[in-house]
Design a protein around this motif. Sequence first.
Motif, PDB file in Angstrom:
ATOM      1  N   VAL A 100       0.939  -1.229  -0.005  1.00 17.08           N
ATOM      2  CA  VAL A 100      -0.024  -0.077  -0.110  1.00 17.08           C
ATOM      3  C   VAL A 100       0.870   1.102   0.008  1.00 17.08           C
ATOM      4  CG1 VAL A 100      -1.405   1.801   1.653  1.00 17.08           C
ATOM      5  CG2 VAL A 100      -2.076  -1.076   0.992  1.00 17.08           C
ATOM      6  N   TYR A 101       0.768   2.177  -1.018  1.00 15.76           N
ATOM      7  CA  TYR A 101       1.142   3.490  -0.614  1.00 15.76           C
ATOM      8  C   TYR A 101       0.230   4.331  -0.266  1.00 15.76           C
ATOM      9  CZ  TYR A 101       4.685   2.246  -4.560  1.00 15.76           C
ATOM     10  OH  TYR A 101       5.649   1.851  -5.070  1.00 15.76           O
ATOM     11  N   ALA A 102       0.647   5.003   0.632  1.00 17.53           N
ATOM     12  CA  ALA A 102      -0.042   5.675   2.026  1.00 17.53           C
ATOM     13  C   ALA A 102       0.323   7.138   1.854  1.00 17.53           C
ATOM     14  CB  ALA A 102      -0.333   5.134   3.204  1.00 17.53           C
ATOM     15  N   SER A 103      -0.731   8.143   1.944  1.00 14.05           N
ATOM     16  CA  SER A 103      -0.370   9.484   1.921  1.00 14.05           C
ATOM     17  C   SER A 103       0.505   9.737   3.245  1.00 14.05           C
ATOM     18  CB  SER A 103      -1.610  10.455   1.678  1.00 14.05           C
ATOM     19  OG  SER A 103      -1.297  11.550   2.342  1.00 14.05           O
ATOM     20  N   GLY A 148     -14.239   6.329  -0.415  1.00  8.21           N
ATOM     21  CA  GLY A 148     -13.799   7.484  -1.045  1.00  8.21           C
ATOM     22  C   GLY A 148     -11.981   7.698  -0.915  1.00  8.21           C
ATOM     23  N   ARG A 149     -11.460   6.793  -0.474  1.00  6.60           N
ATOM     24  CA  ARG A 149      -9.991   7.065  -0.122  1.00  6.60           C
ATOM     25  C   ARG A 149      -8.967   6.466  -0.891  1.00  6.60           C
ATOM     26  NH1 ARG A 149      -9.340   7.126   6.213  1.00  6.60           N
ATOM     27  NH2 ARG A 149      -7.338   8.425   5.560  1.00  6.60           N
ATOM     28  N   ILE A 150      -9.324   5.397  -1.718  1.00  7.59           N
ATOM     29  CA  ILE A 150      -8.654   3.969  -2.380  1.00  7.59           C
ATOM     30  C   ILE A 150      -8.511   4.404  -3.798  1.00  7.59           C
ATOM     31  CG2 ILE A 150      -8.336   1.725  -2.660  1.00  7.59           C
ATOM     32  CD1 ILE A 150      -9.590   1.091  -0.013  1.00  7.59           C
ATOM     33  N   CYS A 151      -7.374   4.284  -4.387  1.00 13.85           N
ATOM     34  CA  CYS A 151      -7.244   4.367  -5.890  1.00 13.85           C
ATOM     35  C   CYS A 151      -6.491   3.187  -6.300  1.00 13.85           C
ATOM     36  CB  CYS A 151      -6.413   5.445  -6.256  1.00 13.85           C
ATOM     37  SG  CYS A 151      -7.139   7.013  -6.155  1.00 13.85           S
ATOM     38  N   THR A 152      -7.110   2.374  -7.225  1.00 11.18           N
ATOM     39  CA  THR A 152      -6.242   1.061  -7.747  1.00 11.18           C
ATOM     40  C   THR A 152      -6.406   1.170  -9.177  1.00 11.18           C
ATOM     41  OG1 THR A 152      -7.978  -0.503  -7.986  1.00 11.18           O
ATOM     42  CG2 THR A 152      -7.164  -0.141  -5.954  1.00 11.18           C
ATOM     43  N   ARG A 153      -5.597   0.348  -9.945  1.00  8.47           N
ATOM     44  CA  ARG A 153      -5.715   0.330 -11.251  1.00  8.47           C
ATOM     45  C   ARG A 153      -6.818  -0.832 -11.627  1.00  8.47           C
ATOM     46  NH1 ARG A 153       0.203  -1.714 -12.639  1.00  8.47           N
ATOM     47  NH2 ARG A 153      -0.394  -1.460 -14.766  1.00  8.47           N
ATOM     48  N   SER A 154      -6.930  -1.154 -12.753  1.00  6.25           N
ATOM     49  CA  SER A 154      -7.906  -2.054 -13.138  1.00  6.25           C
ATOM     50  C   SER A 154      -7.874  -3.418 -12.265  1.00  6.25           C
ATOM     51  CB  SER A 154      -7.736  -2.762 -14.698  1.00  6.25           C
ATOM     52  OG  SER A 154      -8.711  -3.619 -14.926  1.00  6.25           O
ATOM     53  N   GLY A 155      -9.141  -3.827 -11.656  1.00  7.96           N
ATOM     54  CA  GLY A 155      -9.012  -5.020 -10.925  1.00  7.96           C
ATOM     55  C   GLY A 155      -8.559  -6.452 -11.696  1.00  7.96           C
ATOM     56  N   THR A 156      -8.840  -6.307 -13.150  1.00  6.74           N
ATOM     57  CA  THR A 156      -8.242  -7.486 -13.940  1.00  6.74           C
ATOM     58  C   THR A 156      -7.003  -7.283 -14.398  1.00  6.74           C
ATOM     59  OG1 THR A 156      -9.148  -6.536 -15.714  1.00  6.74           O
ATOM     60  CG2 THR A 156     -10.862  -7.837 -14.688  1.00  6.74           C
ATOM     61  N   HIS A 157      -6.310  -6.572 -13.934  1.00  3.69           N
ATOM     62  CA  HIS A 157      -4.739  -6.480 -14.131  1.00  3.69           C
ATOM     63  C   HIS A 157      -4.062  -7.672 -13.476  1.00  3.69           C
ATOM     64  CE1 HIS A 157      -0.499  -5.512 -14.071  1.00  3.69           C
ATOM     65  NE2 HIS A 157      -0.789  -4.923 -15.147  1.00  3.69           N
ATOM     66  N   ASP A 158      -3.070  -8.396 -13.818  1.00  3.22           N
ATOM     67  CA  ASP A 158      -2.399  -9.440 -13.460  1.00  3.22           C
ATOM     68  C   ASP A 158      -2.243  -9.164 -11.981  1.00  3.22           C
ATOM     69  OD1 ASP A 158      -2.682 -10.706 -15.785  1.00  3.22           O
ATOM     70  OD2 ASP A 158      -0.606 -10.322 -16.560  1.00  3.22           O
ATOM     71  N   TYR A 159      -1.495  -8.105 -11.640  1.00  2.00           N
ATOM     72  CA  TYR A 159      -1.063  -7.892 -10.352  1.00  2.00           C
ATOM     73  C   TYR A 159      -2.334  -8.023  -9.220  1.00  2.00           C
ATOM     74  CZ  TYR A 159       3.012  -5.865 -12.542  1.00  2.00           C
ATOM     75  OH  TYR A 159       4.215  -5.761 -13.318  1.00  2.00           O
ATOM     76  N   GLN A 188      -1.749   5.900  -9.686  1.00  2.00           N
ATOM     77  CA  GLN A 188      -2.257   5.723  -8.237  1.00  2.00           C
ATOM     78  C   GLN A 188      -1.577   6.801  -7.353  1.00  2.00           C
ATOM     79  OE1 GLN A 188      -5.107   4.382  -9.240  1.00  2.00           O
ATOM     80  NE2 GLN A 188      -4.091   3.519 -11.210  1.00  2.00           N
ATOM     81  N   VAL A 189      -0.373   6.625  -7.355  1.00  2.00           N
ATOM     82  CA  VAL A 189       0.455   7.575  -6.510  1.00  2.00           C
ATOM     83  C   VAL A 189       0.499   9.125  -6.700  1.00  2.00           C
ATOM     84  CG1 VAL A 189       2.652   7.739  -5.656  1.00  2.00           C
ATOM     85  CG2 VAL A 189       1.964   5.414  -5.949  1.00  2.00           C
ATOM     86  N   LYS A 190       0.333   9.262  -8.125  1.00  2.00           N
ATOM     87  CA  LYS A 190       0.193  10.730  -8.401  1.00  2.00           C
ATOM     88  C   LYS A 190      -1.127  10.967  -8.103  1.00  2.00           C
ATOM     89  CE  LYS A 190      -0.337  13.270 -12.725  1.00  2.00           C
ATOM     90  NZ  LYS A 190      -0.338  13.373 -14.307  1.00  2.00           N
ATOM     91  N   ALA A 191      -2.252  10.223  -8.023  1.00  2.00           N
ATOM     92  CA  ALA A 191      -3.605  10.729  -7.613  1.00  2.00           C
ATOM     93  C   ALA A 191      -3.425  11.069  -6.177  1.00  2.00           C
ATOM     94  CB  ALA A 191      -4.440   9.508  -7.943  1.00  2.00           C
ATOM     95  N   ASP A 230      -6.314   8.599  -0.882  1.00  2.00           N
ATOM     96  CA  ASP A 230      -5.259   8.719   0.404  1.00  2.00           C
ATOM     97  C   ASP A 230      -4.456   7.462   0.383  1.00  2.00           C
ATOM     98  OD1 ASP A 230      -6.252  11.129   1.270  1.00  2.00           O
ATOM     99  OD2 ASP A 230      -7.528  10.100   2.825  1.00  2.00           O
ATOM    100  N   ILE A 231      -4.830   6.414  -0.209  1.00  2.00           N
ATOM    101  CA  ILE A 231      -4.014   5.153  -0.363  1.00  2.00           C
ATOM    102  C   ILE A 231      -4.347   4.329  -1.758  1.00  2.00           C
ATOM    103  CG2 ILE A 231      -4.005   4.518   2.284  1.00  2.00           C
ATOM    104  CD1 ILE A 231      -6.078   2.474   1.700  1.00  2.00           C
ATOM    105  N   SER A 232      -3.219   3.576  -1.957  1.00  2.00           N
ATOM    106  CA  SER A 232      -3.251   2.856  -3.296  1.00  2.00           C
ATOM    107  C   SER A 232      -2.552   1.405  -3.198  1.00  2.00           C
ATOM    108  CB  SER A 232      -2.801   3.514  -4.493  1.00  2.00           C
ATOM    109  OG  SER A 232      -1.489   3.823  -4.508  1.00  2.00           O
ATOM    110  N   LEU A 233      -2.925   0.462  -4.010  1.00  2.00           N
ATOM    111  CA  LEU A 233      -2.292  -0.553  -4.062  1.00  2.00           C
ATOM    112  C   LEU A 233      -1.075  -0.538  -5.248  1.00  2.00           C
ATOM    113  CD1 LEU A 233      -5.092  -3.222  -4.059  1.00  2.00           C
ATOM    114  CD2 LEU A 233      -3.254  -3.312  -2.562  1.00  2.00           C
TER     115      LEU A 233
END
Length: 331
Positions: free
Chosen positions: A121-124, A146-157, A196-199, A206-209
């Motif tokens: 997790v990348y956290a602010s 309202g605080r999480i950002c992620t890339r597509s759920g179907t991405h391999d990671y 996501q980190v840019k966001a 506030d956080i992202s995977l």
Amino acid sequence: MFRTTLALVATAVPAMADEINVYSYRQPELIAPLTEAFTAETGIDVNVAFLNEGMVERLQAEGDRSPADVVLTVDIARLNELVEAGVTQPLSSQTLTDSVPAALHGPDGQWWGVTTRARIVYASKDRVADGEVTTYEDLADPKWKGRICTRSGTHDYNVALVSAMLHHHGEEYTRTWLEGVKANLARKPEGNDRAQVKAIWAGECDISLGNTYYMGAMLADPEQVPWAESVRIVFPTFENGGTHVNISGVALTKAAPNKDNAVKFIEFLASSKAQEIYAEVNNEYPVGPGTEASELVRSWGEFTPDDTDLVDLAKLRPDAIKLIEQVDYDG
């Protein structure tokens, strides 16, 4: 000499004694230092075809006439897909066995892990307190609405992470968890891990995977340094396990017209020299004994990897994708 080609063609030309052909899902800048070092040490040229998708289909279509000797990719599911498609062959090597832990290679030598990366997790730094994120399960808690950002759920990671959740908790729990994470998203999934980190930097969430090595990539790009400096890395765990890890790996193709040279290349990737390159250039965790992560990577902190069998995760991939689509995660 390092060579990059986008169109290695299957022909009946005899194998050359001083080259190998590689099909790679890995980006050119990530493996060029490795292939250049191998050529400098052995005199064997490395021709690389970089693919975005369709590696299995290409190898199947080429069959025994394929020019490819080696495949390089990320994610255990992609490695397992190659094995199950019958386009790889077992490789028995004491050099590899001594260098790659048993948990990071196929039991029959059909694939070999060469690096690991953690899904973290990348956290602010400004809006998320120390200790506020502890587990992957916690990401479904309404406190993150309202605080999480992620890339597509179907991405391999992300599919691999959901597969791990399935392994630890089963289908019903994982579906509910996915619904909870989706409800907490600040925006529709889009972009890559760095986006996501840019966001977070822009105040959109506030956080992202993300994968660990993206921190190193951002710090190496002047435009992205402010993004990286706005967050800290947190190593969540599963409630009954450790931190989710995945691998980049290599396999010997079934056709392998330059097999002897290909084996030398695969063994080189597990050598101390190559592992140091992986650590310093790619900001990944080396698998070889006695090879440490770079000083930068070590500065991010220590973690205990989850001990789930990677092949078990690969087999859960279809079920994970089904659940991601059922909850319409990207919708």
